[in-house]
Motif scaffolding. Structure first.
Motif, PDB file in Angstrom:
ATOM      1  N   GLY A 194       0.954  -1.175  -0.056  1.00 56.01           N
ATOM      2  CA  GLY A 194      -0.006  -0.009   0.160  1.00 56.01           C
ATOM      3  C   GLY A 194       0.887   1.343   0.143  1.00 56.01           C
ATOM      4  O   GLY A 194       2.151   1.362  -0.225  1.00 56.01           O
ATOM      5  N   PRO A 195       0.360   2.443   0.187  1.00 57.50           N
ATOM      6  CA  PRO A 195       0.820   3.714   0.268  1.00 57.50           C
ATOM      7  C   PRO A 195       1.989   3.935   1.276  1.00 57.50           C
ATOM      8  O   PRO A 195       1.810   3.097   2.309  1.00 57.50           O
ATOM      9  CB  PRO A 195      -0.188   4.660   0.379  1.00 57.50           C
ATOM     10  CG  PRO A 195      -1.342   3.873  -0.217  1.00 57.50           C
ATOM     11  CD  PRO A 195      -1.337   2.413   0.167  1.00 57.50           C
ATOM     12  N   LYS A 196       2.712   4.597   1.180  1.00 57.69           N
ATOM     13  CA  LYS A 196       3.812   4.835   2.344  1.00 57.69           C
ATOM     14  C   LYS A 196       3.498   6.053   2.896  1.00 57.69           C
ATOM     15  O   LYS A 196       4.225   6.486   3.978  1.00 57.69           O
ATOM     16  CB  LYS A 196       5.254   4.841   1.571  1.00 57.69           C
ATOM     17  CG  LYS A 196       5.741   3.453   1.181  1.00 57.69           C
ATOM     18  CD  LYS A 196       6.933   3.505   0.665  1.00 57.69           C
ATOM     19  CE  LYS A 196       7.600   2.021   0.249  1.00 57.69           C
ATOM     20  NZ  LYS A 196       8.812   2.018  -0.370  1.00 57.69           N
ATOM     21  N   ARG A 197       2.787   7.019   2.335  1.00 60.92           N
ATOM     22  CA  ARG A 197       2.110   8.375   3.044  1.00 60.92           C
ATOM     23  C   ARG A 197       0.740   8.240   2.667  1.00 60.92           C
ATOM     24  O   ARG A 197       0.235   7.735   1.689  1.00 60.92           O
ATOM     25  CB  ARG A 197       3.018   9.493   2.393  1.00 60.92           C
ATOM     26  CG  ARG A 197       4.498   9.463   2.584  1.00 60.92           C
ATOM     27  CD  ARG A 197       5.049  10.564   1.939  1.00 60.92           C
ATOM     28  NE  ARG A 197       4.753  12.023   2.427  1.00 60.92           N
ATOM     29  CZ  ARG A 197       5.366  12.608   3.564  1.00 60.92           C
ATOM     30  NH1 ARG A 197       6.108  12.072   4.260  1.00 60.92           N
ATOM     31  NH2 ARG A 197       4.540  13.810   4.004  1.00 60.92           N
ATOM     32  N   CYS A 198       0.213   9.170   3.599  1.00 56.54           N
ATOM     33  CA  CYS A 198      -1.286   9.418   3.508  1.00 56.54           C
ATOM     34  C   CYS A 198      -1.604  10.737   4.050  1.00 56.54           C
ATOM     35  O   CYS A 198      -0.929  11.146   5.215  1.00 56.54           O
ATOM     36  CB  CYS A 198      -2.326   8.294   4.097  1.00 56.54           C
ATOM     37  SG  CYS A 198      -3.745   8.618   3.578  1.00 56.54           S
ATOM     38  N   SER A 199      -2.337  11.653   3.314  1.00 58.32           N
ATOM     39  CA  SER A 199      -2.673  12.829   3.808  1.00 58.32           C
ATOM     40  C   SER A 199      -1.355  13.788   4.127  1.00 58.32           C
ATOM     41  O   SER A 199      -1.471  14.504   5.094  1.00 58.32           O
ATOM     42  CB  SER A 199      -3.562  12.927   5.010  1.00 58.32           C
ATOM     43  OG  SER A 199      -3.965  14.173   5.315  1.00 58.32           O
ATOM     44  N   THR A 238       2.825   3.583   8.579  1.00 56.36           N
ATOM     45  CA  THR A 238       3.526   2.306   8.835  1.00 56.36           C
ATOM     46  C   THR A 238       2.613   1.350   8.187  1.00 56.36           C
ATOM     47  O   THR A 238       1.340   0.883   8.292  1.00 56.36           O
ATOM     48  CB  THR A 238       3.467   1.748  10.313  1.00 56.36           C
ATOM     49  OG1 THR A 238       4.151   2.836  10.960  1.00 56.36           O
ATOM     50  CG2 THR A 238       4.337   0.473  10.313  1.00 56.36           C
ATOM     51  N   GLN A 239       3.480   0.486   7.064  1.00 55.72           N
ATOM     52  CA  GLN A 239       2.740  -0.520   6.654  1.00 55.72           C
ATOM     53  C   GLN A 239       2.785  -1.861   7.388  1.00 55.72           C
ATOM     54  O   GLN A 239       3.645  -2.104   8.105  1.00 55.72           O
ATOM     55  CB  GLN A 239       3.727  -0.768   5.199  1.00 55.72           C
ATOM     56  CG  GLN A 239       3.397   0.354   4.192  1.00 55.72           C
ATOM     57  CD  GLN A 239       4.306   0.049   2.959  1.00 55.72           C
ATOM     58  OE1 GLN A 239       5.224  -0.502   3.052  1.00 55.72           O
ATOM     59  NE2 GLN A 239       3.873   0.524   1.771  1.00 55.72           N
ATOM     60  N   TYR A 240       1.997  -2.652   7.082  1.00 58.13           N
ATOM     61  CA  TYR A 240       1.798  -3.931   7.742  1.00 58.13           C
ATOM     62  C   TYR A 240       1.469  -5.283   6.925  1.00 58.13           C
ATOM     63  O   TYR A 240       0.811  -5.168   5.966  1.00 58.13           O
ATOM     64  CB  TYR A 240       0.486  -3.916   9.039  1.00 58.13           C
ATOM     65  CG  TYR A 240       0.935  -2.786  10.167  1.00 58.13           C
ATOM     66  CD1 TYR A 240       1.725  -3.165  11.038  1.00 58.13           C
ATOM     67  CD2 TYR A 240       0.708  -1.577   9.923  1.00 58.13           C
ATOM     68  CE1 TYR A 240       1.870  -2.587  12.148  1.00 58.13           C
ATOM     69  CE2 TYR A 240       0.810  -0.913  11.273  1.00 58.13           C
ATOM     70  CZ  TYR A 240       1.653  -1.040  11.991  1.00 58.13           C
ATOM     71  OH  TYR A 240       1.792  -0.467  13.011  1.00 58.13           O
ATOM     72  N   SER A 241       2.075  -6.372   7.498  1.00 56.00           N
ATOM     73  CA  SER A 241       1.726  -7.578   7.073  1.00 56.00           C
ATOM     74  C   SER A 241       0.817  -8.481   7.842  1.00 56.00           C
ATOM     75  O   SER A 241       0.992  -8.109   9.218  1.00 56.00           O
ATOM     76  CB  SER A 241       2.986  -8.230   6.772  1.00 56.00           C
ATOM     77  OG  SER A 241       3.530  -8.942   7.830  1.00 56.00           O
ATOM     78  N   PRO A 242       0.160  -9.377   7.512  1.00 60.72           N
ATOM     79  CA  PRO A 242      -0.657 -10.186   8.827  1.00 60.72           C
ATOM     80  C   PRO A 242       0.363 -10.685   9.899  1.00 60.72           C
ATOM     81  O   PRO A 242      -0.099 -10.931  10.855  1.00 60.72           O
ATOM     82  CB  PRO A 242      -1.010 -11.523   7.917  1.00 60.72           C
ATOM     83  CG  PRO A 242      -1.247 -11.051   6.462  1.00 60.72           C
ATOM     84  CD  PRO A 242       0.000 -10.011   6.348  1.00 60.72           C
TER      85      PRO A 242
END
Length: 207
Positions: free
Chosen positions: A154-159, A164-168
């Motif tokens: 997914g994105p690395k930035r938002c707004s 922080t990105q996550y995996s299961p």
């Protein structure tokens, strides 16, 4: 300016200057979350809280589905006011909580905690651990926790903010002390701008 003051200022400005369709995370109908909630077959008077849901349509749809013990927490008073206006008289049926989640002091035990796109804004370990502590203290044994956050694709930035990105596997490890991961799957969110964001949806149950 302290970090929590900056964060509040940021989100107040977002919900002052932008319409629903001008923020990437907006969903007209939060179908994935609603489907997960429906699958739990919770009693209609179950205590449900939506974290960072100030301008989400989730609570509106839950009211239409006859859930009647609902709370919304958001750091932005502007976001909460916007949703109150949408709900009209039905707003009186909802508990409105204007607070940074990291300062939240629960006054009741919840049976469902829903968070779509709040958790991934925490990038400091101490904030992540504080969130997990508050979550654990807010839920009854056997209660459910729905978390939708940006996946590793997914994105690395938002707004304009780092996330922080996550995996299961990472989420399972983070919440393993108090929670069992029941389900995890990726979902592509199509933004109002016709772009795509990869989310990971997770259903946990408190031990």
């Amino acid at each position: 300016m302290k970090s929590d003051e900056y964060t509040k200022k940021h989100w107040e400005e977002v919900y002052t200057g932008k319409s629903d369709e001008e923020v990437s995370w907006f969903e007209g109908k939060p179908s994935t979350s609603l489907d997960i909630i429906a699958s739990l077959d919770l009693p209609k008077d179950s205590s449900i809280i939506d974290i960072g849901g100030g301008n989400s349509n989730l609570i509106s749809h839950l009211l239409k589905n006859d859930y009647n013990n609902l709370s919304i927490l958001d750091i932005s008073e502007n976001a909460l006011q916007r949703t109150k206006s949408k709900l009209g008289k039905s707003a009186a049926k909802v508990q409105w909580i204007n607070s940074d989640i990291l300062n939240f002091e629960p006054t009741q035990d919840f049976e469902l905690w829903h968070d779509r796109a709040t958790f991934h804004f925490f990038t400091r370990e101490e904030d992540i651990l504080k969130y997990i502590d508050i979550l654990g203290r807010s839920l009854k044994t056997g209660a459910y926790f729905i978390l939708a956050t940006f996946s590793t694709t997914g994105p690395k930035r938002c707004s304009g903010l780092e996330i922080t990105q996550y995996s299961p596997e990472k989420l399972k490890e983070l919440f393993k002390v108090d929670f069992t991961l029941l389900e995890s799957f990726e979902k592509i969110h199509k933004t109002p701008f016709k772009t795509e964001q990869n989310f990971i949806y997770n259903l946990f149950q408190k031990k």
